[in-house]
Design an enzyme around this catalytic site. Structure first.
Site, mmCIF file in Angstrom:
data_model
loop_
_atom_site.group_PDB
_atom_site.id
_atom_site.type_symbol
_atom_site.label_atom_id
_atom_site.label_comp_id
_atom_site.label_asym_id
_atom_site.label_seq_id
_atom_site.Cartn_x
_atom_site.Cartn_y
_atom_site.Cartn_z
ATOM 1 N N SER A 12 0.741 -1.138 -0.127
ATOM 2 C CA SER A 12 0.007 0.013 0.037
ATOM 3 C C SER A 12 0.891 1.431 -0.099
ATOM 4 O O SER A 12 0.295 2.300 -0.223
ATOM 5 C CB SER A 12 -0.885 -0.028 1.218
ATOM 6 N N SER A 13 2.059 1.102 0.260
ATOM 7 C CA SER A 13 2.913 2.388 0.326
ATOM 8 C C SER A 13 4.385 2.214 0.202
ATOM 9 O O SER A 13 4.870 0.784 0.184
ATOM 10 C CB SER A 13 2.716 3.189 1.523
ATOM 11 N N SER A 132 14.840 -6.774 4.354
ATOM 12 C CA SER A 132 15.383 -6.650 5.516
ATOM 13 C C SER A 132 15.711 -5.002 5.428
ATOM 14 O O SER A 132 14.909 -4.168 5.384
ATOM 15 C CB SER A 132 16.658 -7.372 5.711
ATOM 16 N N TYR A 146 13.586 -3.519 16.835
ATOM 17 C CA TYR A 146 13.404 -3.252 15.412
ATOM 18 C C TYR A 146 14.682 -4.168 15.033
ATOM 19 O O TYR A 146 14.460 -5.002 13.838
ATOM 20 C CB TYR A 146 13.300 -2.083 14.939
ATOM 21 N N LYS A 150 15.063 -7.755 12.654
ATOM 22 C CA LYS A 150 15.684 -7.782 11.320
ATOM 23 C C LYS A 150 17.002 -8.597 10.988
ATOM 24 O O LYS A 150 17.191 -9.330 10.142
ATOM 25 C CB LYS A 150 16.086 -6.318 10.655
ATOM 26 N N THR A 181 10.450 7.239 2.425
ATOM 27 C CA THR A 181 8.967 6.767 2.658
ATOM 28 C C THR A 181 8.484 7.235 3.767
ATOM 29 O O THR A 181 9.025 7.917 4.518
ATOM 30 C CB THR A 181 8.759 5.074 2.544
#
Length: 274
Positions: A12-13, A132, A146, A150, A181
Site C-alpha cells: 500500500s505504500s 530486511s 526493530y 531484522k 518513505t
C-alpha cells in the site's frame, strides 16, 4: 522472459507499492497485499490485483495464498516487504511492543513462506525475497527490537536458503539504506512517548529532533524505486545474489560496521545521539 506470478506484501505504500508497480511494468502478474486496500488503487489500475491482508492474521495469510493458487496454480515469487518499527530504549519499551515487532517482521514472513513453499518445492522453482534493512547487520541506539527482528530475519533467510536450494528455490535478502518513505514518520513521537521522560530522555530528544529533520528534509534519501528495481533484477536473474544492498548510505554504513572495531563503531554512533 515469461511472466511470473508475484505476491508482494506491504504493497500500500513505500517499497512494497513501488515494487508491485515495477513488476507490473516488467510484465509480471502481481498481487499486492496490505491492510489499506484503498491505497493500492494504482496497482489495480496498472493491471495488478489488490488483496486485503493483515499479516498478523492467519486466516488472511491463508486466504491470500489460496486465492492466488486457485487462479494460477502457482506462486513464483514471494516478496515479504510488510514491516513495522518501534523506537525506544530497551529499559522503557514494553515487551508487548517488542513481541509485535517480531510478529510482523519475522513470524508473518515465516508463515507466508511456509504456505508458499510446498507448491514451489513441487515445481522445483521459486524466489523468496525478504526485505530486511541495513539494520539487519548493524544496530543504533533506541531501536533494539526493530534491529533484533531484522537480524533474526536475515539469519532465518540464510538457513532457508541452505534448506531450499536443493529444490531450485532462491532466497534473497534486500538491505535498503535510507529510503524516502513514510515508514518512520512516527519515529520522533515514539521516542518522546516511550523514552522522553526517563533516564534516556536526552538521547531520545536528540534522536527525535534528528528524525524530524530527516522527515522534512529527505532530499538525499533514495526513492523507493531503487529498491524495487533491485528486487525486479533479483527475481529475473537466473542466479540472483543472496543479498542486495541498495539506497543512500547503505554501502557506507555497512562498511563502517563491517570494518570498524565494535567499540569504535559504538562511539561514533552514540556520539551522534548525544
Amino acid at each position: 522472459m515469461a511472466a511470473k506470478i508475484c505476491l508482494v506484501t506491504g504493497a500500500s505504500s513505500g517499497i512494497g507499492h513501488a515494487t508491485a508497480l515495477e513488476l507490473l511494468r516488467a510484465g509480471h502478474i502481481v498481487y499486492g497485499a496490505a491492510r489499506r486496500v484503498h491505497k493500492m488503487a494504482a496497482i489495480s489500475e496498472a493491471g495488478g490485483h489488490a488483496l486485503p491482508m493483515d499479516v498478523t492474521k492467519e486466516e488472511d495469510l491463508q486466504r491470500v495464498v489460496r486465492t492466488i493458487l486457485d487462479e494460477h496454480q502457482r506462486i513464483d515469487v514471494l516478496v515479504n516487504n510488510a514491516g513495522a518499527v518501534v523506537h525506544g530504549a530497551v529499559e522503557d519499551t514494553p515487551l508487548e511492543m517488542a513481541r509485535d515487532q517480531f510478529e510482523v517482521n519475522l513470524y508473518a514472513p515465516a508463515r507466508l513462506i511456509q504456505l508458499v513453499l510446498p507448491r514451489m518445492r513441487q515445481r522445483r522453482s521459486g524466489t523468496i525475497v525478504n526485505v530486511s534493512s541495513i539494520g539487519g547487520e548493524l544496530a543504533l541506539p533506541l531501536g533494539a527490537w526493530y534491529y533484533a527482528s531484522k537480524h533474526a530475519l536475515e539469519a532465518f533467510s540464510d538457513t532457508l536458503r541452505m534448506e531450499t536450494g536443493q529444490f531450485g528455490i532462491d532466497v534473497v535478502v534486500v538491505q535498503p539504506g535510507i529510503i524516502k518513505t513514510d515508514f518512520e514518520a512516527g519515529t520522533a513521537r515514539q521516542l518522546r512517548e516511550i523514552s522522553g521522560n526517563g533516564a534516556y530522555r536526552q538521547m531520545a530528544e536528540v534522536m527525535a529532533r534528528a528524525a524530524e529533520v530527516s522527515v522534512s528534509e529527505s532530499d538525499q534519501a533514495s526513492d523507493p524505486g531503487v529498491v524495487a528495481t533491485a528486487i525486479r533484477e533479483a527475481i529475473e536473474s537466473p542466479r540472483p545474489e543472496t543479498r542486495y544492498v541498495v539506497g543512500w548510505q547503505a554501502e557506507n554504513l555497512l562498511s563502517l560496521k563491517r570494518f570498524l572495531p565494535d567499540r569504535e563503531f559504538d562511539a561514533r554512533v552514540t556520539g551522534l545521539a548525544r
